[in-house]
Design a protein around this motif. Structure first.
Motif, short mmCIF file in Angstrom:
data_model
loop_
_atom_site.label_atom_id
_atom_site.label_comp_id
_atom_site.label_asym_id
_atom_site.label_seq_id
_atom_site.Cartn_x
_atom_site.Cartn_y
_atom_site.Cartn_z
N ALA A 1 -6.25 -2.39 -14.84
CA ALA A 1 -5.16 -1.29 -15.07
C ALA A 1 -5.28 -0.05 -14.85
CB ALA A 1 -4.17 -1.70 -15.97
N ASN A 2 -6.62 0.61 -14.89
CA ASN A 2 -7.20 1.71 -14.83
C ASN A 2 -7.53 1.97 -13.63
OD1 ASN A 2 -6.54 2.51 -17.60
ND2 ASN A 2 -8.56 1.77 -17.95
N ASP A 3 -7.39 1.17 -12.65
CA ASP A 3 -7.64 1.49 -11.08
C ASP A 3 -6.72 2.21 -10.25
OD1 ASP A 3 -10.23 0.43 -11.57
OD2 ASP A 3 -9.94 -1.66 -10.54
N TYR A 4 -7.06 2.52 -9.11
CA TYR A 4 -5.89 3.19 -8.22
C TYR A 4 -5.56 2.15 -7.18
CZ TYR A 4 -6.75 7.71 -10.28
OH TYR A 4 -6.74 8.89 -11.43
N PRO A 5 -4.64 2.17 -6.43
CA PRO A 5 -4.31 1.15 -5.50
C PRO A 5 -5.43 1.12 -4.44
CG PRO A 5 -2.31 2.49 -6.02
CD PRO A 5 -3.53 3.11 -6.63
N HIS A 6 -6.15 2.19 -4.14
CA HIS A 6 -6.98 1.90 -3.00
C HIS A 6 -8.20 1.06 -3.45
CE1 HIS A 6 -8.89 5.21 -4.81
NE2 HIS A 6 -9.99 4.74 -4.50
N GLN A 7 -8.33 0.79 -4.70
CA GLN A 7 -9.50 0.19 -5.14
C GLN A 7 -9.24 -1.53 -5.24
OE1 GLN A 7 -9.74 2.93 -8.96
NE2 GLN A 7 -11.99 2.51 -8.53
N PHE A 8 -7.67 -1.73 -4.84
CA PHE A 8 -7.50 -3.16 -5.02
C PHE A 8 -7.37 -3.52 -3.56
CE2 PHE A 8 -4.46 -3.92 -8.74
CZ PHE A 8 -5.41 -3.28 -9.71
N SER A 9 -7.63 -4.97 -3.42
CA SER A 9 -7.66 -5.72 -1.93
C SER A 9 -6.04 -5.65 -1.69
CB SER A 9 -8.09 -7.04 -2.21
OG SER A 9 -7.37 -7.86 -2.95
N GLY A 10 -5.45 -6.28 -0.52
CA GLY A 10 -4.37 -6.26 -0.07
C GLY A 10 -3.56 -7.28 -1.01
N PHE B 1 0.85 -1.26 -0.08
CA PHE B 1 -0.01 0.01 0.07
C PHE B 1 1.07 1.24 0.08
CE2 PHE B 1 -2.96 3.14 1.75
CZ PHE B 1 -4.24 2.64 0.88
N THR B 2 1.86 1.45 0.67
CA THR B 2 2.52 2.28 0.89
C THR B 2 3.83 2.25 -0.30
OG1 THR B 2 4.23 1.49 2.18
CG2 THR B 2 2.53 2.71 3.28
N SER B 3 3.91 1.46 -1.12
CA SER B 3 4.83 1.28 -2.07
C SER B 3 4.40 1.81 -3.49
CB SER B 3 5.41 -0.19 -2.32
OG SER B 3 6.13 -0.57 -1.12
N LEU B 4 3.05 1.74 -3.50
CA LEU B 4 2.45 2.21 -4.63
C LEU B 4 2.02 3.69 -4.70
CD1 LEU B 4 0.24 -1.10 -5.41
CD2 LEU B 4 2.04 -0.18 -6.66
N ASP B 5 2.00 4.53 -5.70
CA ASP B 5 1.66 5.87 -5.71
C ASP B 5 -0.05 5.83 -5.72
OD1 ASP B 5 1.00 8.63 -6.23
OD2 ASP B 5 2.79 8.98 -7.50
N PRO B 6 -0.59 6.58 -4.48
CA PRO B 6 -2.12 6.47 -4.51
C PRO B 6 -2.83 7.25 -5.47
CG PRO B 6 -1.03 7.73 -2.73
CD PRO B 6 0.09 7.01 -3.50
N LEU B 7 -1.91 8.19 -6.25
CA LEU B 7 -2.41 9.11 -7.09
C LEU B 7 -2.20 8.90 -8.43
CD1 LEU B 7 -1.42 12.60 -5.47
CD2 LEU B 7 -3.43 11.36 -5.03
N MET B 8 -1.55 7.47 -8.96
CA MET B 8 -1.56 6.95 -10.19
C MET B 8 -2.13 5.79 -10.48
SD MET B 8 2.65 7.82 -11.29
CE MET B 8 2.24 6.85 -12.62
N ARG B 9 -2.74 5.51 -11.48
CA ARG B 9 -3.39 4.17 -12.05
C ARG B 9 -2.11 3.14 -11.93
NH1 ARG B 9 -8.50 5.66 -13.87
NH2 ARG B 9 -8.67 7.93 -14.62
N VAL B 10 -2.64 2.07 -11.47
CA VAL B 10 -1.81 1.01 -11.22
C VAL B 10 -1.14 0.66 -12.61
CG1 VAL B 10 -1.71 -1.64 -10.68
CG2 VAL B 10 -2.96 -0.01 -9.44
#
Length: 320
Positions: free
Chosen positions: A146-155, A99-108
């Protein structure tokens, strides 16, 4: 064929407040191509420090010595330009916290494509996105996510996304630092199966880091057990599972559940890991070891061979 050869690696953190922390203190390891190595030990044993030393990502106050030979090149003497050229491309790291390794403001998908372009600056953005989609699909994530943001993914999906980023450029070596931490057992099993599958399909060499020896045994061809900055036992995984010899290795195995045993008494390891600014004399495990003798308290045991690819640092097996 040997891909990675670590020789007498030492990493000391120099702190004005605490003094010198001997995080890694004379570690030697080898890893062959298409082989997986598990590094296991309690928190603070030096496992992650080895990974960051290998990537040359240690802070400025870390002093490092020894050799890290990757495909015959000593990474500790390599230029920073060379290290930038192989980080992510030939050696990839899956960090602990997705969660902290992915940019929350960029699509995955864009994050993976950005990593690809960093190593291929002349590549068209659309081609990079295509490779990013292929990487996501390889780890079991549908392309439309791929167009989702990290917060839209499960752990578990975030962990898969980090693995996708790591394998996108088909590295020779993948380092997975606690990849199953904070995941439930079902997702944990899925991630471990994914790593085994990717190793087979891509011909990866893998270093898996964990405090859980049961996790390590499921994925690794061989295991190195670390305690207080040192290797205390190393052997093929099956040997460690069936015939562990170091008291610390045995204690780690007794501390995890075994579904093949009807009744099991879990045993906690007494005491606490030592302060590495002032490690114990002799064997560093001796203050917590029920079998420690006088020599264990005063002389450090060498790492000796006791069987086929089986080494241990313990005075119960070394010549006195």
């Amino acid at each position: 064929m040997v891909l990675l050869d670590i020789r007498e690696l030492k990493v000391y953190y120099h702190s004005r407040i605490r003094g010198i922390v001997r995080a890694v203190d004379g570690v030697s390891l080898t890893l062959d191509r298409d082989e997986s190595l598990g590094l296991v030990g309690e928190s603070g044993s030096g496992k992650s420090t080895i990974a960051f030393a290998l990537m040359r990502l240690l802070p400025n106050y870390a002093k490092i010595s020894g050799k890290i030979l990757f495909d015959g090149i000593n990474l500790l003497e390599a230029s920073e330009d060379f290290m930038r050229s192989i980080r992510g491309k030939r050696i990839a790291l899956v960090p602990q916290d997705p969660f902290t390794s992915l940019d929350p403001l960029m699509r995955v998908g864009d994050q993976i494509a950005e990593a690809i372009i960093a190593h291929n600056p002349l590549m068209e953005k659309e081609d990079a996105k295509k490779l990013a989609l292929e990487a996501l699909e390889a780890v079991g994530i549908m392309k439309n996510r791929a167009n989702d943001y990290p917060h839209q993914f499960s752990g578990g999906m975030r962990q898969r996304a980090l693995i996708a980023m790591a394998i996108a450029l088909k590295p020779d070596l993948l380092i997975a630092d606690e990849p199953t931490t904070a995941l439930d057992v079902i997702v944990q099993a899925q991630i471990l199966d994914l790593l085994k599958d990717l190793k087979k399909k891509l011909g990866l060499s893998i270093i898996l880091i964990s405090h859980d020896i049961s996790v390590i045994m499921q994925v690794s061809d061989k295991i190195a057990v670390m305690y207080a900055g040192k290797i205390v036992e190393t052997a093929p995984s099956l040997t460690i599972a069936e015939s562990p010899v170091h008291p610390y290795t045995k204690a780690l195995i007794r501390s995890v559940p075994n579904i093949d045993t009807e009744r099991q008494v879990f045993e906690a390891i007494p005491g606490q890991p030592p302060d590495l600014t002032n490690p114990p004399s002799g064997c560093r495990f001796h203050p917590r070891c029920p079998l420690a003798g006088n020599k264990c308290k005063t002389e450090e045991p060498p790492l000796v061979k006791i069987g086929e690819k089986h080494y241990v640092a313990c005075w119960l097996y070394a010549k006195r």
